[in-house]
Design a protein around this motif. Structure first.
Motif, PDB file in Angstrom:
ATOM      1  N   ILE A  87     -73.638  17.935 -10.567  1.00 53.45           N
ATOM      2  CA  ILE A  87     -72.787  19.059 -10.950  1.00 53.45           C
ATOM      3  C   ILE A  87     -71.857  18.583 -12.067  1.00 53.45           C
ATOM      4  N   TYR A  88     -71.794  19.369 -13.160  1.00 53.20           N
ATOM      5  CA  TYR A  88     -70.939  19.023 -14.308  1.00 53.20           C
ATOM      6  C   TYR A  88     -69.878  20.098 -14.490  1.00 53.20           C
ATOM      7  N   ILE A  89     -68.669  19.647 -14.760  1.00 50.28           N
ATOM      8  CA  ILE A  89     -67.557  20.570 -15.007  1.00 50.28           C
ATOM      9  C   ILE A  89     -66.729  19.999 -16.158  1.00 50.28           C
ATOM     10  N   ASP A  90     -66.508  20.833 -17.205  1.00 51.88           N
ATOM     11  CA  ASP A  90     -65.592  20.466 -18.289  1.00 51.88           C
ATOM     12  C   ASP A  90     -64.275  21.179 -18.066  1.00 51.88           C
ATOM     13  N   THR A  91     -63.198  20.421 -18.004  1.00 50.34           N
ATOM     14  CA  THR A  91     -61.903  21.002 -17.670  1.00 50.34           C
ATOM     15  C   THR A  91     -60.787  20.259 -18.379  1.00 50.34           C
ATOM     16  N   MET A  92     -59.657  20.922 -18.491  1.00 53.50           N
ATOM     17  CA  MET A  92     -58.469  20.313 -19.073  1.00 53.50           C
ATOM     18  C   MET A  92     -57.645  19.698 -17.940  1.00 53.50           C
ATOM     19  N   MET A  93     -57.264  18.436 -18.132  1.00 54.59           N
ATOM     20  CA  MET A  93     -56.450  17.754 -17.136  1.00 54.59           C
ATOM     21  C   MET A  93     -55.657  16.641 -17.809  1.00 54.59           C
ATOM     22  N   MET A  94     -54.670  16.139 -17.105  1.00 55.32           N
ATOM     23  CA  MET A  94     -53.774  15.131 -17.670  1.00 55.32           C
ATOM     24  C   MET A  94     -54.454  13.777 -17.703  1.00 55.32           C
ATOM     25  N   HIS A  95     -54.291  13.120 -18.870  1.00 61.24           N
ATOM     26  CA  HIS A  95     -54.848  11.771 -19.013  1.00 61.24           C
ATOM     27  C   HIS A  95     -53.924  10.784 -18.307  1.00 61.24           C
ATOM     28  N   ARG A  96     -54.524   9.815 -17.638  1.00 63.90           N
ATOM     29  CA  ARG A  96     -53.730   8.900 -16.805  1.00 63.90           C
ATOM     30  C   ARG A  96     -52.852   7.967 -17.633  1.00 63.90           C
ATOM     31  N   ASP A  97     -53.222   7.688 -18.866  1.00 61.18           N
ATOM     32  CA  ASP A  97     -52.436   6.765 -19.694  1.00 61.18           C
ATOM     33  C   ASP A  97     -51.457   7.509 -20.601  1.00 61.18           C
ATOM     34  N   SER A  98     -51.989   8.494 -21.367  1.00 62.51           N
ATOM     35  CA  SER A  98     -51.134   9.194 -22.335  1.00 62.51           C
ATOM     36  C   SER A  98     -50.324  10.317 -21.714  1.00 62.51           C
ATOM     37  N   GLU A  99     -50.709  10.725 -20.490  1.00 59.28           N
ATOM     38  CA  GLU A  99     -50.047  11.819 -19.782  1.00 59.28           C
ATOM     39  C   GLU A  99     -50.083  13.118 -20.594  1.00 59.28           C
ATOM     40  N   GLU A 100     -51.116  13.245 -21.400  1.00 56.69           N
ATOM     41  CA  GLU A 100     -51.349  14.487 -22.140  1.00 56.69           C
ATOM     42  C   GLU A 100     -52.509  15.242 -21.508  1.00 56.69           C
ATOM     43  N   VAL A 101     -52.414  16.560 -21.553  1.00 58.24           N
ATOM     44  CA  VAL A 101     -53.485  17.386 -21.009  1.00 58.24           C
ATOM     45  C   VAL A 101     -54.593  17.477 -22.055  1.00 58.24           C
ATOM     46  N   ILE A 102     -55.708  16.870 -21.744  1.00 57.66           N
ATOM     47  CA  ILE A 102     -56.834  16.845 -22.689  1.00 57.66           C
ATOM     48  C   ILE A 102     -58.112  17.207 -21.949  1.00 57.66           C
ATOM     49  N   LEU A 103     -59.188  17.304 -22.717  1.00 61.78           N
ATOM     50  CA  LEU A 103     -60.473  17.729 -22.170  1.00 61.78           C
ATOM     51  C   LEU A 103     -61.155  16.565 -21.444  1.00 61.78           C
ATOM     52  N   HIS A 104     -61.602  16.833 -20.225  1.00 65.96           N
ATOM     53  CA  HIS A 104     -62.339  15.857 -19.428  1.00 65.96           C
ATOM     54  C   HIS A 104     -63.637  16.474 -18.936  1.00 65.96           C
ATOM     55  N   ARG A 105     -64.563  15.581 -18.595  1.00 65.71           N
ATOM     56  CA  ARG A 105     -65.800  16.035 -17.947  1.00 65.71           C
ATOM     57  C   ARG A 105     -65.878  15.411 -16.564  1.00 65.71           C
ATOM     58  N   ILE A 106     -66.194  16.255 -15.607  1.00 61.66           N
ATOM     59  CA  ILE A 106     -66.342  15.813 -14.208  1.00 61.66           C
ATOM     60  C   ILE A 106     -67.810  15.894 -13.832  1.00 61.66           C
ATOM     61  N   LYS A 107     -68.287  14.808 -13.204  1.00 57.90           N
ATOM     62  CA  LYS A 107     -69.664  14.802 -12.725  1.00 57.90           C
ATOM     63  C   LYS A 107     -69.679  14.459 -11.246  1.00 57.90           C
ATOM     64  N   LYS A 108     -70.319  15.309 -10.465  1.00 59.16           N
ATOM     65  CA  LYS A 108     -70.530  15.037  -9.042  1.00 59.16           C
ATOM     66  C   LYS A 108     -72.006  14.776  -8.833  1.00 59.16           C
ATOM     67  N   ASN A 109     -72.294  13.640  -8.158  1.00 58.67           N
ATOM     68  CA  ASN A 109     -73.683  13.285  -7.930  1.00 58.67           C
ATOM     69  C   ASN A 109     -73.873  12.775  -6.514  1.00 58.67           C
ATOM     70  N   LEU A 110     -75.109  12.661  -6.143  1.00 58.15           N
ATOM     71  CA  LEU A 110     -75.458  12.261  -4.770  1.00 58.15           C
ATOM     72  C   LEU A 110     -76.047  10.860  -4.788  1.00 58.15           C
ATOM     73  N   LEU A 111     -75.524   9.998  -3.882  1.00 58.09           N
ATOM     74  CA  LEU A 111     -76.058   8.639  -3.736  1.00 58.09           C
ATOM     75  C   LEU A 111     -76.612   8.463  -2.338  1.00 58.09           C
ATOM     76  N   LEU A 112     -77.771   7.846  -2.231  1.00 59.26           N
ATOM     77  CA  LEU A 112     -78.380   7.538  -0.926  1.00 59.26           C
ATOM     78  C   LEU A 112     -78.424   6.016  -0.796  1.00 59.26           C
ATOM     79  N   VAL A 113     -77.594   5.512   0.097  1.00 61.68           N
ATOM     80  CA  VAL A 113     -77.502   4.063   0.298  1.00 61.68           C
ATOM     81  C   VAL A 113     -77.632   3.755   1.784  1.00 61.68           C
ATOM     82  N   ALA A 114     -78.655   2.961   2.138  1.00 63.52           N
ATOM     83  CA  ALA A 114     -78.886   2.542   3.535  1.00 63.52           C
ATOM     84  C   ALA A 114     -78.983   3.739   4.465  1.00 63.52           C
ATOM     85  N   GLY A 115     -79.599   4.796   4.041  1.00 65.18           N
ATOM     86  CA  GLY A 115     -79.822   5.983   4.863  1.00 65.18           C
ATOM     87  C   GLY A 115     -78.645   6.912   4.935  1.00 65.18           C
TER      88      GLY A 115
END
Length: 421
Positions: A87-115
């Motif tokens: 799942i991909y989402i492009d959203t505006m959010m605060m940057h952790r270093d500059s503390e400015e609200v800028i464009l970010h991309r969020i990716k949600k993915n599925l991992l299968l590890v040891a069942g």
């Protein structure tokens, strides 16, 4: 530098080139934008893939990773639907270093590890990549404007310098007059196309001048040579007309021969004169006061007008003048007064008047039976008179045209009026 217009060849070529360049720039900008979007997606995907790989290794080895606000992982209790990931989402959010609200991309993915199923959420800023993409696309606009200005300037320079010989050749074509080849100026140019054009024009001029000389010589010779037999015929007719016994039997026939002989003689003279006027052989134009010349001519025709019971009235301004060859002006007034005497009636006087701006000839007579504009055509006659050549008003019209004068005909209140201004 010569000013260029939108209708000349170079301007049209430049305009077409600019339109195609604009289309090319637009298409290129779209392709670059698409290419940058692909590159941004690939760059972000590489970051996410690297982050997934680190989380997978940590889960497999049992080493719990340090908490990262830009990368979180949770274990799912129920079995998820793998088809719904990633799942991909492009959203505006605060940057952790500059503390400015800028464009970010969020990716949600599925991992299968040891069942076990884990949902990993990763965040990556993409403002720098997007800014680079926008800057590349935006720079296309000023680049195109600069290119357009350069092309227009280049077009002006070309029109003023490289096309100068072409414009000179066109000017020669425009100003060339038959019988005056000496007025043409040779154009120096090293451009092959312009040299061919000039050579072709010169060849055409040489042929026209040769044909003109041949026709002129033929016309003048014919006009001269025909006068001798016509004079002989006229003299013979006059001798016959003086013999009363002959005139009693053949008066009509002899009169017809005499009239037609005069008609042919006058016709040849008039046509030769018209040709000379059209070829501008009367070149001694000067400013002349018209009053004295008109009055002198009127005095010579009063007796003829009296024979037709017609009066001639004049109201001439001493200030009226024309810039014209004196011989041509005399031909003009002779033909207008002759026309008035020939077609006028005794219902009213022939009037010749002038003010500083115009000269007017008028006479009374019946209205025309055809459109008024036809009276200036060659060989047109107001009526069926056989004594008229139909060239008098044609000569007047041609003289006016060659001297930048306007002649206007009008019929009103039983009067035919010719106004020259």
């Amino acid at each position: 530098v010569k000013k260029i217009g939108i209708n000349n060849l170079l301007s049209k070529t430049t305009l077409v080139y600019l339109v195609f360049t604009l289309i090319a720039f637009f298409v290129t900008a779209k392709l670059l934008e698409r290419e940058f979007t692909i590159n941004i997606d690939q760059e972000l995907e590489e970051r996410f893939r690297w982050e997934e790989m680190k989380h997978r290794r940590a889960l497999e080895t049992g080493h719990v990773r340090r908490r990262n606000p830009y990368s979180t992982i949770i274990q799912l209790e129920a079995k998820p639907d793998p088809a719904s990931y990633p799942i991909y989402i492009d959203t505006m959010m605060m940057h952790r270093d500059s503390e400015e609200v800028i464009l970010h991309r969020i990716k949600k993915n599925l991992l299968l590890v040891a069942g076990n199923y884990y949902e990993i959420t990763m965040v990556s800023d993409m403002e720098d990549l997007k800014e680079m993409q926008e800057e590349i696309v935006e720079i296309m606009v000023p680049t195109f404007i600069i290119l357009a200005l350069v092309l227009l300037l280049f077009s002006v320079v070309l029109s003023g310098y490289f096309f100068r010989p072409f414009n000179k050749i066109l000017e020669n074509m425009r100003t060339y007059k038959v019988g005056k080849p000496e007025s043409l100026n040779a154009t120096n140019t090293s451009t092959t196309e312009f040299r061919k054009m000039q050579a072709l024009f010169k060849g055409m001029v040489d042929k026209i001048e040769n044909d003109y000389r041949n026709i002129k010589e033929y016309t003048e010779n014919m006009a001269h040579e025909i006068q001798t037999p016509l004079a002989l015929i006229r003299n013979k007719a006059e001798n016959l007309m003086s013999d009363e016994s002959v005139m009693e039997k053949y008066a009509r026939e002899i009169k017809a021969i005499y009239d037609e002989t005069n008609h042919l003689s006058n016709l040849g003279t008039s046509l030769n004169l018209l040709t000379k006027i059209e070829n501008e052989e009367f070149r001694s134009a000067e400013y002349i006061k018209t009053k004295g010349i008109i009055e002198k001519h009127v005095d010579t025709i009063r007796e003829l007008a009296d024979l037709k019971s017609m009066a001639i009235e004049t109201d001439l301004s001493a200030a009226h003048e024309l810039h014209i060859d004196l011989r041509l002006f005399e031909i003009l007034i002779k033909n207008l007064t002759r026309n008035a005497l020939h077609y006028g009636t005794a219902d009213g006087p022939i009037r010749i008047s002038s003010i500083p701006e115009r000269l007017v000839f008028s006479n009374y007579g019946p209205p025309l039976s055809v459109p008024a504009e036809k009276i200036f055509e060659r060989f047109y006659k107001h009526n069926s008179s056989k004594t008229s050549l139909g060239l008098g008003l044609a000569l007047v019209k041609k003289i006016c045209e060659l001297n930048n004068l306007e002649i206007v005909y009008r019929y009103q209140n039983g009067q035919h009026t010719f106004t020259i201004s």
